[in-house]
Design a protein around this motif. Structure first.
Motif, PDB file in Angstrom:
ATOM      1  N   ILE A 317       0.094 -16.451 -12.436  1.00  0.00           N
ATOM      2  CA  ILE A 317      -0.364 -17.761 -11.988  1.00  0.00           C
ATOM      3  C   ILE A 317      -0.761 -17.756 -10.518  1.00  0.00           C
ATOM      4  N   MET A 318      -0.493 -16.643  -9.834  1.00  0.00           N
ATOM      5  CA  MET A 318      -0.932 -16.452  -8.454  1.00  0.00           C
ATOM      6  C   MET A 318      -1.152 -14.964  -8.248  1.00  0.00           C
ATOM      7  N   THR A 319      -1.950 -14.605  -7.282  1.00  0.00           N
ATOM      8  CA  THR A 319      -2.242 -13.193  -7.070  1.00  0.00           C
ATOM      9  C   THR A 319      -1.184 -12.566  -6.179  1.00  0.00           C
ATOM     10  N   PRO A 320      -0.886 -11.288  -6.372  1.00  0.00           N
ATOM     11  CA  PRO A 320       0.058 -10.605  -5.481  1.00  0.00           C
ATOM     12  C   PRO A 320      -0.395 -10.685  -4.022  1.00  0.00           C
ATOM     13  N   GLU A 321      -1.716 -10.581  -3.815  1.00  0.00           N
ATOM     14  CA  GLU A 321      -2.248 -10.588  -2.451  1.00  0.00           C
ATOM     15  C   GLU A 321      -1.980 -11.911  -1.736  1.00  0.00           C
ATOM     16  N   SER A 322      -1.843 -13.008  -2.503  1.00  0.00           N
ATOM     17  CA  SER A 322      -1.648 -14.321  -1.884  1.00  0.00           C
ATOM     18  C   SER A 322      -0.317 -14.434  -1.162  1.00  0.00           C
ATOM     19  N   VAL A 323       0.638 -13.564  -1.500  1.00  0.00           N
ATOM     20  CA  VAL A 323       1.936 -13.583  -0.807  1.00  0.00           C
ATOM     21  C   VAL A 323       2.167 -12.293  -0.021  1.00  0.00           C
ATOM     22  N   GLY A 324       1.108 -11.497   0.128  1.00  0.00           N
ATOM     23  CA  GLY A 324       1.209 -10.283   0.933  1.00  0.00           C
ATOM     24  C   GLY A 324       1.706  -9.078   0.181  1.00  0.00           C
ATOM     25  N   VAL A 325       1.674  -9.120  -1.160  1.00  0.00           N
ATOM     26  CA  VAL A 325       2.079  -7.966  -1.961  1.00  0.00           C
ATOM     27  C   VAL A 325       0.847  -7.113  -2.225  1.00  0.00           C
ATOM     28  N   THR A 326       0.924  -5.844  -1.859  1.00  0.00           N
ATOM     29  CA  THR A 326      -0.172  -4.921  -2.141  1.00  0.00           C
ATOM     30  C   THR A 326       0.396  -3.710  -2.872  1.00  0.00           C
ATOM     31  N   LYS A 327      -0.463  -3.042  -3.592  1.00  0.00           N
ATOM     32  CA  LYS A 327      -0.032  -1.819  -4.261  1.00  0.00           C
ATOM     33  C   LYS A 327       0.307  -0.762  -3.215  1.00  0.00           C
ATOM     34  N   SER A 328       1.173   0.168  -3.587  1.00  0.00           N
ATOM     35  CA  SER A 328       1.478   1.269  -2.681  1.00  0.00           C
ATOM     36  C   SER A 328       0.185   1.997  -2.331  1.00  0.00           C
ATOM     37  N   VAL A 329      -0.138   2.014  -1.064  1.00  0.00           N
ATOM     38  CA  VAL A 329      -1.381   2.644  -0.625  1.00  0.00           C
ATOM     39  C   VAL A 329      -1.059   4.012  -0.040  1.00  0.00           C
ATOM     40  N   LEU A 330      -1.691   5.042  -0.601  1.00  0.00           N
ATOM     41  CA  LEU A 330      -1.538   6.389  -0.063  1.00  0.00           C
ATOM     42  C   LEU A 330      -2.227   6.415   1.293  1.00  0.00           C
ATOM     43  N   THR A 331      -1.483   6.738   2.305  1.00  0.00           N
ATOM     44  CA  THR A 331      -2.020   6.610   3.656  1.00  0.00           C
ATOM     45  C   THR A 331      -2.206   7.987   4.289  1.00  0.00           C
ATOM     46  N   MET A 332      -2.206   8.019   5.607  1.00  0.00           N
ATOM     47  CA  MET A 332      -2.522   9.263   6.301  1.00  0.00           C
ATOM     48  C   MET A 332      -1.463  10.341   6.069  1.00  0.00           C
ATOM     49  N   GLY A 333      -1.806  11.544   6.489  1.00  0.00           N
ATOM     50  CA  GLY A 333      -0.881  12.665   6.368  1.00  0.00           C
ATOM     51  C   GLY A 333      -0.609  13.300   7.712  1.00  0.00           C
ATOM     52  N   LYS A 334      -0.091  14.500   7.670  1.00  0.00           N
ATOM     53  CA  LYS A 334       0.353  15.149   8.913  1.00  0.00           C
ATOM     54  C   LYS A 334      -0.793  15.486   9.858  1.00  0.00           C
ATOM     55  N   HIS A 335      -2.033  15.475   9.336  1.00  0.00           N
ATOM     56  CA  HIS A 335      -3.175  15.807  10.194  1.00  0.00           C
ATOM     57  C   HIS A 335      -3.780  14.575  10.866  1.00  0.00           C
ATOM     58  N   SER A 336      -3.266  13.410  10.559  1.00  0.00           N
ATOM     59  CA  SER A 336      -3.793  12.178  11.150  1.00  0.00           C
ATOM     60  C   SER A 336      -3.453  12.110  12.632  1.00  0.00           C
ATOM     61  N   GLY A 337      -4.374  11.554  13.413  1.00  0.00           N
ATOM     62  CA  GLY A 337      -4.182  11.477  14.853  1.00  0.00           C
ATOM     63  C   GLY A 337      -3.585  10.158  15.308  1.00  0.00           C
ATOM     64  N   ARG A 338      -3.378  10.075  16.628  1.00  0.00           N
ATOM     65  CA  ARG A 338      -2.758   8.882  17.201  1.00  0.00           C
ATOM     66  C   ARG A 338      -3.594   7.633  16.965  1.00  0.00           C
ATOM     67  N   HIS A 339      -4.909   7.757  17.083  1.00  0.00           N
ATOM     68  CA  HIS A 339      -5.775   6.587  16.940  1.00  0.00           C
ATOM     69  C   HIS A 339      -5.687   6.026  15.523  1.00  0.00           C
ATOM     70  N   ALA A 340      -5.718   6.913  14.537  1.00  0.00           N
ATOM     71  CA  ALA A 340      -5.614   6.473  13.142  1.00  0.00           C
ATOM     72  C   ALA A 340      -4.259   5.834  12.870  1.00  0.00           C
ATOM     73  N   PHE A 341      -3.215   6.426  13.464  1.00  0.00           N
ATOM     74  CA  PHE A 341      -1.881   5.882  13.271  1.00  0.00           C
ATOM     75  C   PHE A 341      -1.764   4.507  13.926  1.00  0.00           C
ATOM     76  N   ALA A 342      -2.358   4.349  15.114  1.00  0.00           N
ATOM     77  CA  ALA A 342      -2.340   3.053  15.802  1.00  0.00           C
ATOM     78  C   ALA A 342      -3.065   1.999  14.982  1.00  0.00           C
ATOM     79  N   ASP A 343      -4.209   2.375  14.383  1.00  0.00           N
ATOM     80  CA  ASP A 343      -4.958   1.437  13.536  1.00  0.00           C
ATOM     81  C   ASP A 343      -4.136   1.029  12.317  1.00  0.00           C
ATOM     82  N   LYS A 344      -3.421   2.003  11.735  1.00  0.00           N
ATOM     83  CA  LYS A 344      -2.601   1.703  10.565  1.00  0.00           C
ATOM     84  C   LYS A 344      -1.480   0.729  10.933  1.00  0.00           C
ATOM     85  N   LEU A 345      -0.828   0.953  12.089  1.00  0.00           N
ATOM     86  CA  LEU A 345       0.224   0.042  12.521  1.00  0.00           C
ATOM     87  C   LEU A 345      -0.318  -1.373  12.714  1.00  0.00           C
TER      88      LEU A 345
END
Length: 514
Positions: A317-345
């Motif tokens: 009756i409501m979307t998960p996104e409407s309350v801030g629920v998102t699917k587990s998102v595969l994110t960066m790995g060990k090769h990711s840099g500071r800028h990418a990590f800052a953007d993710k934060l």
């Protein structure tokens, strides 16, 4: 007043006051400031930051939150005593918008046995306390404790006295979770109709969940004329808790056809607030909890899954996104840099100082070396853990454990205590027991372990474990949290987090029932 404004429901969040009265839910100043910031960003109208007279610690929390928060009204609770009210006024003085919330019991049971006051004396106390508060602050809320068990004629007299004395908000709480929706709505209608000057005040609900009716009663109160709801994140609070803010807000948003009212809450921030409060208090949200439970948007039944694949509205009756629920998102790995990590934060809603960012980035890279897949939830757990422990007097530097099925375990723990590195090797019945024993030896005292719980942040055998520990020592109870892909390390970090809180003296001395 426009039709839209007349139908706006103000959200009064009391997570930091009534919610903190849950046994074991005591919060540190930094944790309160963190939660207050999230509540402000959500669009909460009024934040009840504490009970200023209770202790120096409570006063400091209210005062610091009043200094930090700019877009929400900051409120302090006060009994019907001039000293309480003066202290509350002093605490909220720095606020861009401040409120004093004073209360007194009005039911025959409370007046006779708790207050030991005659009804006329209670009316006089209402006039005196509210008038005094109004002289110190333009925004004054008055509450009739145990309103739902108060005789109607006397309740109307009490409300009239409060409004005449200058109260701008009138709260009629269901203090013991006793009423039903029909009764609660009728109470508001009757009081609003009978009390002269009722149109000069905003009426408010405050419902406890002893019979599981807190949210239903709050919505009924709105239908009866209330335009403020007092509630808490995840419904935490004394006994069975308070009305859950996320449930009230989403009920109004989802069923606007049946309840033509609205709030200013940014509902996409609900899940973040829920997770933060759960982490800070150590109160795990049940899987089938409405709106924020892990299963709230999960579908296991074959029929349900088939319907969902064809059209999500068949069972959602409501979307998960409407309350801030998102699917587990595969994110960066060990090769990711500071800028990418800052953007993710930034995407995850975090703003860290340089030192905290550098340490989080270091831990993220180390996590990438040990864990194949890193998800958003992993980063959230890592950052929350780092923010909670970075300023502590005691920290775990290293930990090594050994255990077997045939004998006892031992733990080799190195800690930094007030700038000095100390080490201990201690045995125990298992690796976690050994680690805790080693920590107790190093800190020099033995707190009582009341709660130990751990859950996986994400899926997989390499998932980070998020651990909560509750310790009691000399009458004080605190929670500690820790996260790590090694469960024993997560447990040790949680234990030391709790120990650090025990070192911060913050004792409550006055009860605040309501």
């Amino acid at each position: 007043m426009s039709h839209s404004e007349a139908n706006r429901v103000r959200i009064f969040d009391t997570t930091l006051r009534d919610g903190e009265q849950s046994p074991g839910a005591s919060m540190t100043l930094e944790e309160k400031l963190q939660i207050a910031s999230v509540l402000e960003n959500m669009g909460v109208d009024i934040i009840e930051a504490g009970f200023a007279i209770a202790s120096e610690g409570d006063f400091e929390c209210v005062n610091k939150i009043a200094q930090r928060v700019k877009n929400s009204t900051v409120c302090s609770l006060a009994r019907a005593a001039l000293g309480d009210i003066d202290r509350a006024a002093e605490a909220i003085k720095p606020a861009a918008s401040g409120r004093i919330h004073t209360f007194i019991a009005t039911s025959p049971l409370h007046m006779k046995f708790k207050l030991q006051m005659e009804p006329e004396a209670v009316i006089e106390a209402i006039h005196k306390s509210v008038s005094h508060a109004r002289n110190l602050c333009e925004d004054v809320e008055w509450s009739a404790e145990d309103a739902t068990r108060t005789e109607m004629d006397f309740l109307c007299r009490a409300v009239e006295a409060a409004i005449k004395a200058g109260a701008t908000t009138i709260n009629l709480p269901d203090t013991v979770g006793y009423t039903t929706p029909e009764e609660y709505a009728a109470m508001f209608r009757t009081v609003i109709e009978r009390v002269p000057g009722a149109d000069k005040a905003i009426f408010s609900t405050h419902c406890h969940n002893d019979l599981g009716l807190a949210v239903a009663n709050s919505l009924a109160g709105i239908a009866g004329g209330a335009r403020q709801v007092e509630c808490t994140i995840n419904g935490i609070g004394e006994r069975a808790g308070n009305a859950a803010m996320e449930e009230v807000v989403m009920a109004l948003k989802t069923r606007s056809d049946a309840m033509p009212y609205h709030t200013r809450i940014k509902t996409q921030e609900i899940m973040r607030a829920s997770r933060l409060v759960s982490t800070v208090t150590g109160f795990t949200v049940q899987n089938n909890k409405a709106i924020v439970g892990a299963n709230a948007f999960a579908h296991e039944s074959g029929i349900h899954q088939d319907g969902m694949l064809k059209n999500a509205e068949t069972y959602e009756i409501m979307t998960p996104e409407s309350v801030g629920v998102t699917k587990s998102v595969l994110t960066m790995g060990k090769h990711s840099g500071r800028h990418a990590f800052a953007d993710k934060l930034k995407d995850l809603g975090y703003e860290l100082g340089d030192n905290a960012f550098q340490e989080c980035f270091r831990r993220f890279k180390a996590l990438g070396d040990r864990k194949k897949n890193i998800y958003d939830e992993d980063i959230i757990a890592l950052v929350d853990d780092e923010v909670a422990t970075s300023a502590n007097r005691m920290q775990v530097v290293s930990l090594n454990t050994y255990s077997s099925t045939t004998g006892s375990a031992f733990s080799d723990v190195t800690m930094m205590i007030d700038g000095e590195e100390k080490k201990a090797v201690v045995y125990g019945s298992g690796p976690i027991d050994a680690a805790f024993n080693a920590i107790k030896q190093l800190i020099g005292f033995e707190p009582h372990l009341q709660l130990f719980q751990v859950h996986a942040v994400t899926q997989g055998t390499d998932a980070q474990g998020e651990c909560t520990v509750r310790l009691e020592y000399e009458g004080r109870t605190v929670n500690g949290q820790g996260a790590h892909e090694d469960t024993v390390t997560a447990a040790a970090r949680a234990y030391v987090s709790a120990v650090n809180k025990l070192l911060v003296k913050r004792e409550k001395t006055a009860p605040a029932p309501m």
